[in-house]
Design a protein around this motif. Structure first.
Motif, PDB file in Angstrom:
ATOM      1  N   ALA A 185       0.817  -1.217   0.000  1.00  0.00           N
ATOM      2  CA  ALA A 185       0.000   0.000   0.000  1.00  0.00           C
ATOM      3  C   ALA A 185       0.846   1.261   0.000  1.00  0.00           C
ATOM      4  CB  ALA A 185      -0.929  -0.009   1.213  1.00  0.00           C
ATOM      5  N   LEU A 186       2.046   1.193   0.557  1.00  0.00           N
ATOM      6  CA  LEU A 186       2.900   2.384   0.588  1.00  0.00           C
ATOM      7  C   LEU A 186       3.436   2.725  -0.794  1.00  0.00           C
ATOM      8  CD1 LEU A 186       4.840   1.743   3.919  1.00  0.00           C
ATOM      9  CD2 LEU A 186       2.732   3.042   3.551  1.00  0.00           C
ATOM     10  N   GLU A 187       3.421   1.748  -1.696  1.00  0.00           N
ATOM     11  CA  GLU A 187       3.844   1.987  -3.078  1.00  0.00           C
ATOM     12  C   GLU A 187       2.659   2.262  -3.997  1.00  0.00           C
ATOM     13  OE1 GLU A 187       6.784   2.179  -4.567  1.00  0.00           O
ATOM     14  OE2 GLU A 187       7.932   1.913  -2.715  1.00  0.00           O
ATOM     15  N   LEU A 188       1.544   1.605  -3.752  1.00  0.00           N
ATOM     16  CA  LEU A 188       0.436   1.626  -4.705  1.00  0.00           C
ATOM     17  C   LEU A 188      -0.713   2.548  -4.321  1.00  0.00           C
ATOM     18  CD1 LEU A 188       0.195  -2.237  -5.351  1.00  0.00           C
ATOM     19  CD2 LEU A 188       1.377  -0.523  -6.748  1.00  0.00           C
ATOM     20  N   ALA A 189      -0.752   3.039  -3.095  1.00  0.00           N
ATOM     21  CA  ALA A 189      -1.902   3.805  -2.626  1.00  0.00           C
ATOM     22  C   ALA A 189      -2.069   5.116  -3.373  1.00  0.00           C
ATOM     23  CB  ALA A 189      -1.788   4.059  -1.129  1.00  0.00           C
ATOM     24  N   ILE A 190      -3.329   5.449  -3.679  1.00  0.00           N
ATOM     25  CA  ILE A 190      -3.701   6.729  -4.265  1.00  0.00           C
ATOM     26  C   ILE A 190      -4.402   7.547  -3.191  1.00  0.00           C
ATOM     27  CG2 ILE A 190      -5.056   7.890  -6.054  1.00  0.00           C
ATOM     28  CD1 ILE A 190      -2.700   6.231  -7.099  1.00  0.00           C
ATOM     29  N   ASP A 191      -3.939   8.798  -3.007  1.00  0.00           N
ATOM     30  CA  ASP A 191      -4.521   9.692  -2.009  1.00  0.00           C
ATOM     31  C   ASP A 191      -5.862  10.204  -2.523  1.00  0.00           C
ATOM     32  OD1 ASP A 191      -5.160  11.624  -0.142  1.00  0.00           O
ATOM     33  OD2 ASP A 191      -3.110  12.394   0.005  1.00  0.00           O
ATOM     34  N   ASN A 192      -6.934   9.957  -1.766  1.00  0.00           N
ATOM     35  CA  ASN A 192      -8.263  10.401  -2.181  1.00  0.00           C
ATOM     36  C   ASN A 192      -8.576  11.827  -1.767  1.00  0.00           C
ATOM     37  OD1 ASN A 192      -8.879   7.852  -3.309  1.00  0.00           O
ATOM     38  ND2 ASN A 192      -9.459   7.067  -1.285  1.00  0.00           N
ATOM     39  N   GLY A 193      -7.664  12.456  -1.021  1.00  0.00           N
ATOM     40  CA  GLY A 193      -7.848  13.850  -0.653  1.00  0.00           C
ATOM     41  C   GLY A 193      -8.729  14.071   0.558  1.00  0.00           C
ATOM     42  N   ASP A 194      -9.298  13.013   1.124  1.00  0.00           N
ATOM     43  CA  ASP A 194     -10.159  13.152   2.301  1.00  0.00           C
ATOM     44  C   ASP A 194      -9.610  12.380   3.501  1.00  0.00           C
ATOM     45  OD1 ASP A 194     -10.538  10.579   1.454  1.00  0.00           O
ATOM     46  OD2 ASP A 194     -12.722  10.693   1.283  1.00  0.00           O
ATOM     47  N   GLY A 195      -8.341  12.033   3.427  1.00  0.00           N
ATOM     48  CA  GLY A 195      -7.714  11.247   4.488  1.00  0.00           C
ATOM     49  C   GLY A 195      -7.704   9.766   4.200  1.00  0.00           C
ATOM     50  N   SER A 196      -8.463   9.352   3.217  1.00  0.00           N
ATOM     51  CA  SER A 196      -8.489   7.940   2.854  1.00  0.00           C
ATOM     52  C   SER A 196      -7.612   7.693   1.632  1.00  0.00           C
ATOM     53  CB  SER A 196      -9.922   7.485   2.575  1.00  0.00           C
ATOM     54  OG  SER A 196     -10.403   8.022   1.356  1.00  0.00           O
ATOM     55  N   PHE A 197      -7.325   6.432   1.381  1.00  0.00           N
ATOM     56  CA  PHE A 197      -6.476   6.034   0.261  1.00  0.00           C
ATOM     57  C   PHE A 197      -7.127   4.850  -0.440  1.00  0.00           C
ATOM     58  CE2 PHE A 197      -3.876   8.184   3.317  1.00  0.00           C
ATOM     59  CZ  PHE A 197      -2.999   8.946   2.561  1.00  0.00           C
ATOM     60  N   THR A 198      -6.715   4.653  -1.674  1.00  0.00           N
ATOM     61  CA  THR A 198      -7.251   3.559  -2.476  1.00  0.00           C
ATOM     62  C   THR A 198      -6.113   2.747  -3.069  1.00  0.00           C
ATOM     63  OG1 THR A 198      -9.268   4.761  -3.033  1.00  0.00           O
ATOM     64  CG2 THR A 198      -8.648   2.946  -4.480  1.00  0.00           C
ATOM     65  N   VAL A 199      -6.247   1.428  -3.006  1.00  0.00           N
ATOM     66  CA  VAL A 199      -5.316   0.524  -3.674  1.00  0.00           C
ATOM     67  C   VAL A 199      -6.123  -0.369  -4.607  1.00  0.00           C
ATOM     68  CG1 VAL A 199      -3.829  -1.488  -3.352  1.00  0.00           C
ATOM     69  CG2 VAL A 199      -3.532   0.510  -1.894  1.00  0.00           C
ATOM     70  N   THR A 200      -5.655  -0.465  -5.850  1.00  0.00           N
ATOM     71  CA  THR A 200      -6.286  -1.339  -6.831  1.00  0.00           C
ATOM     72  C   THR A 200      -5.409  -2.560  -7.048  1.00  0.00           C
ATOM     73  OG1 THR A 200      -7.326   0.535  -7.945  1.00  0.00           O
ATOM     74  CG2 THR A 200      -7.170  -1.533  -9.183  1.00  0.00           C
ATOM     75  N   SER A 201      -6.012  -3.720  -6.930  1.00  0.00           N
ATOM     76  CA  SER A 201      -5.259  -4.958  -7.092  1.00  0.00           C
ATOM     77  C   SER A 201      -4.725  -5.081  -8.517  1.00  0.00           C
ATOM     78  CB  SER A 201      -6.139  -6.153  -6.769  1.00  0.00           C
ATOM     79  OG  SER A 201      -5.479  -7.362  -7.073  1.00  0.00           O
ATOM     80  N   SER A 202      -3.507  -5.537  -8.639  1.00  0.00           N
ATOM     81  CA  SER A 202      -2.933  -5.803  -9.960  1.00  0.00           C
ATOM     82  C   SER A 202      -3.322  -7.185 -10.460  1.00  0.00           C
ATOM     83  CB  SER A 202      -1.402  -5.707  -9.888  1.00  0.00           C
ATOM     84  OG  SER A 202      -0.892  -6.632  -8.945  1.00  0.00           O
ATOM     85  N   MET A 203      -4.048  -7.914  -9.644  1.00  0.00           N
ATOM     86  CA  MET A 203      -4.486  -9.257 -10.005  1.00  0.00           C
ATOM     87  C   MET A 203      -5.996  -9.338  -9.910  1.00  0.00           C
ATOM     88  SD  MET A 203      -3.478 -12.851  -8.247  1.00  0.00           S
ATOM     89  CE  MET A 203      -4.387 -14.312  -8.687  1.00  0.00           C
ATOM     90  N   ALA A 204      -6.603  -9.923 -10.902  1.00  0.00           N
ATOM     91  CA  ALA A 204      -8.051 -10.046 -10.933  1.00  0.00           C
ATOM     92  C   ALA A 204      -8.521 -11.235 -10.110  1.00  0.00           C
ATOM     93  CB  ALA A 204      -8.532 -10.191 -12.377  1.00  0.00           C
ATOM     94  N   ILE A 205      -9.773 -11.163  -9.655  1.00  0.00           N
ATOM     95  CA  ILE A 205     -10.408 -12.327  -9.049  1.00  0.00           C
ATOM     96  C   ILE A 205     -10.436 -13.421 -10.121  1.00  0.00           C
ATOM     97  CG2 ILE A 205     -12.510 -13.250  -8.039  1.00  0.00           C
ATOM     98  CD1 ILE A 205     -11.135 -11.243  -6.226  1.00  0.00           C
ATOM     99  N   PRO A 206      -9.904 -14.630  -9.834  1.00  0.00           N
ATOM    100  CA  PRO A 206      -9.748 -15.659 -10.870  1.00  0.00           C
ATOM    101  C   PRO A 206     -11.050 -15.964 -11.620  1.00  0.00           C
ATOM    102  CG  PRO A 206      -8.570 -16.298  -8.900  1.00  0.00           C
ATOM    103  CD  PRO A 206      -9.347 -15.081  -8.529  1.00  0.00           C
ATOM    104  N   ASP A 207     -10.946 -15.917 -12.960  1.00  0.00           N
ATOM    105  CA  ASP A 207     -12.115 -16.212 -13.798  1.00  0.00           C
ATOM    106  C   ASP A 207     -11.922 -17.457 -14.652  1.00  0.00           C
ATOM    107  OD1 ASP A 207     -10.248 -15.380 -15.635  1.00  0.00           O
ATOM    108  OD2 ASP A 207     -11.432 -13.704 -16.402  1.00  0.00           O
ATOM    109  N   GLY A 208     -10.832 -18.180 -14.402  1.00  0.00           N
ATOM    110  CA  GLY A 208     -10.583 -19.414 -15.135  1.00  0.00           C
ATOM    111  C   GLY A 208      -9.769 -19.248 -16.385  1.00  0.00           C
ATOM    112  N   SER A 209      -9.375 -18.019 -16.722  1.00  0.00           N
ATOM    113  CA  SER A 209      -8.634 -17.798 -17.959  1.00  0.00           C
ATOM    114  C   SER A 209      -7.148 -18.108 -17.817  1.00  0.00           C
ATOM    115  CB  SER A 209      -8.803 -16.346 -18.413  1.00  0.00           C
ATOM    116  OG  SER A 209      -8.295 -15.437 -17.431  1.00  0.00           O
ATOM    117  N   LEU A 210      -6.663 -18.187 -16.585  1.00  0.00           N
ATOM    118  CA  LEU A 210      -5.255 -18.465 -16.345  1.00  0.00           C
ATOM    119  C   LEU A 210      -5.109 -19.803 -15.617  1.00  0.00           C
ATOM    120  CD1 LEU A 210      -4.104 -14.932 -15.082  1.00  0.00           C
ATOM    121  CD2 LEU A 210      -3.858 -15.872 -17.390  1.00  0.00           C
ATOM    122  N   THR A 211      -3.965 -20.451 -15.842  1.00  0.00           N
ATOM    123  CA  THR A 211      -3.670 -21.693 -15.136  1.00  0.00           C
ATOM    124  C   THR A 211      -3.729 -21.434 -13.627  1.00  0.00           C
ATOM    125  OG1 THR A 211      -2.213 -22.348 -16.929  1.00  0.00           O
ATOM    126  CG2 THR A 211      -1.951 -23.516 -14.864  1.00  0.00           C
TER     127      THR A 211
END
Length: 750
Positions: free
Chosen positions: A463-489
């Motif tokens: 989170a210290l590398e990926l967090a985006i400051d939302n400007g209201d004291g909160s932060f957002t992190v977006t996963s670089s990995m998707a919830i598995p949908d069966g397309s990958l081994t």
């Protein structure tokens, strides 16, 4: 705060081992804190004995006590005989500060001669007096009278001479507090009771006189379950101290068995300065049996004196305060302080201290050494209270989507919101500051299948590398990995619900004069649940089998994995799940395990049982930790569980220890097969077998389990398709003849 580098550090659990010296040995018992023994219920069966001392008197220097026995319904018990009980008798010698502190001294003693160990001198020891020694009278109605054989003023000559040698005051002082103790063994039940009174005034505990109690049995039992020592016959602290006082020494080791000294030293164990310097701490008990406490480690923070001592000023809500429970912070003594700080030579300490009289001139708030409580502060624990993470929202959690986690970190003491991208606590380099967002699935039983990793751990993001400051004291992190949908081994599609959690550690300089000396402060983990494909986006929360709060009763803080995982069992199980093993760390182990295994399960339900159950296992659990740096062997040298191992309710909640297990509980992987990412080729132990064999690991138990449908080498497919059907609950299910609570003798009411 416990600073273990990862979860595989030993659970250094203190044990108050079955002691000790000349008092002898017999069975098991229940406990009470007040002067009578309340009825308890064991395995659904009523106990039969309720004992009370109801009066004490002294005539011609001989003590007589009156007591009564009734059953749980109040009916008189009339069949007691003299051989069913023993008694103790002690006075409280006040110290220089009066009755706020002092030392018990037994009137009933013997001289022990050294025979084994390093002791060379005869030493005095307090002992019991058998009920057959004095005058015993049954009144035929459940009330009884006992007159002691030992006079309070007419001691044997050899005892008088030994008391002079050891500078012990055995004289009768009618004006001080006296205590009669009784140890009962009747119809298989054990009881300890005490009765306090002052002979000069005739005032007793019934009249409300102040007793002398520094520690509470109930507080001890929060870890120990039920203190039952000397073969199970000694169960109450107030009773223990009538023998375990400064007038009792183990002649074989030369060590005092004074309660406050002995118990402090046992609980500090391997961390005693004398042990750290290469020495040992031993006591020789009944029949000269040796008890070596040099490898004991207290599971909580040894600085937290109020774990055991609790008065009105320091007791926590769940504790039972005692009259003198605040003495630990208010009164310094050589015996108490020197028991932990056993490298301190008081004859040289600050010009030399011959007794306790001058201790408080330095050890108080306004004095040079500061207060005792201030000296025992845990600054790391205090610092941790200034950080609290909160998950505000989780979105994009359907299969194929990349989850978005909104969060903030605050100081709950001030309401301040931390700027994790700029505040110094969160911006130290070299891994000193860490904040991680984790994702795991499915909450029915975590496997994290499809995490594109060579293990089954949760997916974690910096989170210290990926967090985006939302400007209201909160932060957002977006996963670089998707919830598995069966397309990958391994072509797995996630279902049900998942979880997200926050873990990590800010780095704090605890000493303002040493700003470069940083301490990693374990952030209490927080967890939230989200729907993957649940109907109406409802979420399924992972089952709760054990309570973090109950774990913390003994451990105080559970801070593991380099201080990044802290105080939340629901976070632990995201990685310590049925499909995770230590295979990859074993492949790089600097000190390879000796168990002959290619991998070992990291499943929480097996790992924790095996760690705590080290004493009964035939082979210790061995696990390889982070990057193969350490191989952890959980044997009796490392783990000393202080409670009764058969009492599942110490940790478990909601009857979760009972059989049958829930349908979604998975077997534990013991071989991850050729493809570690694909769980279809895993070899597993069926779930009930995995749990039970983590403590019962001998060959007889395994044969029994296999003969009743359990398997130690099967697959998930065979379990799911009904090829493997565990039949354990036929006999061990709730209300069955060999139900878990029955065979474990689990207490229904304590």
């Amino acid at each position: 705060m416990i600073k273990f580098s990862n979860i595989f550090q030993p659970y250094c659990v203190a044990i108050f081992v079955a002691l000790l010296s000349a008092c002898g040995s017999d069975g098991t018992a229940s406990s009470n804190e007040i002067s009578h023994s309340p009825p308890v219920q064991i395995s659904g069966t009523k106990t039969e004995v309720n004992l009370d001392i109801i009066g004490a008197d002294i005539t011609s220097d001989v003590v007589t006590i009156n007591f009564q026995l009734v059953d749980i319904d109040g009916a008189a018990i009339t069949h007691l005989v003299a051989s069913d009980f023993s008694v103790t008798l002690a006075k409280l010698n006040p110290s220089y500060v009066g009755n706020n502190t002092g030392n018990w001294q037994s009137y009933i003693n013997k001289i022990e001669m050294p025979g084994v160990g390093t002791g060379t001198l005869p030493r005095m020891q307090a002992i019991l007096e058998s009920g057959s020694s004095g005058a015993f009278v049954s009144n035929g109605n459940g009330t009884y009278q006992y007159t002691y054989a030992q006079s309070v003023s007419n001691q044997p000559q050899e005892i008088i001479e030994q008391a002079k040698i050891e500078n012990l005051d055995l004289s009768y002082k009618a004006q001080v507090l006296h205590r009669s103790g009784m140890q009962l063994s009747l119809d298989g039940f054990k009881r300890n009771v005490t009765f306090d009174w002052i002979p000069a005034t005739g005032k007793t505990q019934i009249d409300g006189i102040a007793d002398h109690a520094i520690a509470s049995t109930k507080n001890c039992n929060s870890c120990h379950g039920e203190l039952a020592k000397h073969g199970g016959a000694r169960t109450e602290i107030k009773y223990c101290v009538t023998c375990h006082n400064p007038g009792s020494t183990d002649a074989n080791s030369g060590n005092t068995v004074n309660f406050k000294n002995m118990i402090h030293k046992i609980h500090r164990g391997k961390y005693l300065p004398s042990v750290q310097a290469g020495g040992e701490y031993k006591i020789y008990g009944y029949k000269d049996n040796e008890y070596n406490f040099s490898k004991i480690g207290f599971p909580n923070d040894i600085l937290t004196c109020q774990n055991c001592h609790a008065g009105n000023a320091t007791a926590m809500p769940e504790q039972t305060p005692t009259v003198n429970g605040d003495n630990w912070r208010d009164i310094a003594t050589q015996s108490a302080c020197g028991s932990c700080h056993d490298d301190l030579d008081f004859s040289q300490h600050k010009g030399g201290q011959v007794d306790d009289e001058n201790c408080m001139s330095c050890h108080q708030n306004s004095a040079v050494a500061g207060s005792i409580s201030d000296r025992h502060r845990n600054l790391a624990t205090e610092a941790s209270e200034k950080f609290q993470a909160e998950i505000l929202a989780v979105s994009n959690t359907a299969v194929g989507q990349f989850p978005v986690v909104q969060f903030k970190v605050t100081n709950p003491e001030t309401g301040e919101i931390y700027d994790i991208l700029n505040d110094k606590e969160w911006t130290h380099s070299n891994g000193d500051s860490r904040l991680s967002i984790g994702l795991a699935w499915s909450t029915k039983d975590y496997t994290n299948t499809g995490n594109q990793s060579n293990n089954s751990s949760a997916v974690e993001m910096d989170a210290l590398e990926l967090a985006i400051d939302n400007g209201d004291g909160s932060f957002t992190v977006t996963s670089s990995m998707a919830i598995p949908d069966g397309s990958l081994t391994p072509n797995y599609v996630a279902t049900g619900s998942g979880s997200t959690f926050i873990s990590g550690h800010p780095a704090v300089a605890l000493d303002s004069e040493k700003p470069d000396e940083l301490t990693q402060i374990g952030l209490n983990n927080t967890i939230s649940y989200f729907s993957i494909d649940e109907t109406n986006d409802q979420t399924t929360v992972r089952r709760v089998n054990v309570s973090t709060e109950q774990c913390l009763t003994c451990h105080g803080d559970l801070v593991k994995h380099g201080n990044s995982k802290a105080n939340n069992i629901q976070t632990c199980v995201t990685c310590h799940n049925p499909r995770n093993t230590d295979k990859r760390t074993r492949e790089m182990a600097q000190t390879p395990p000796t168990d002959g295994k290619v991998e070992e399960s990291l499943d929480f339900k097996t790992m924790i049982h095996a760690i705590h159950g080290s004493k009964m296992r035939t082979a210790p659990l061995q696990l390889v930790g982070y990057m193969g740096y350490r191989t952890h062997v959980y044997d009796e040298d490392k783990v000393h569980y202080p409670n009764q191992l058969n009492n599942c309710t110490t940790c478990h909640v909601n009857n979760s220890y009972q059989l049958p297990l829930r349908n979604n509980v998975m077997g534990s992987t013991v071989s991850t097969g050729e493809d570690i990412k694909n769980h279809d080729d895993d070899i597993v132990i069926s779930p009930t077998a995995a749990i039970c064999s983590s403590c019962h690991d001998n060959s007889e138990a395994k044969i029994h389990i296999e003969s009743n449908g359990g398997s130690f080498s099967t697959t998930k497919l065979q379990i799911d398709s009904g090829v493997v059907i565990e039949q354990c609950s036929v006999c061990h299910g709730i209300d069955r003849v060999y139900a878990v609570d029955t065979v474990h003798n689990i207490k229904k009411v304590r």
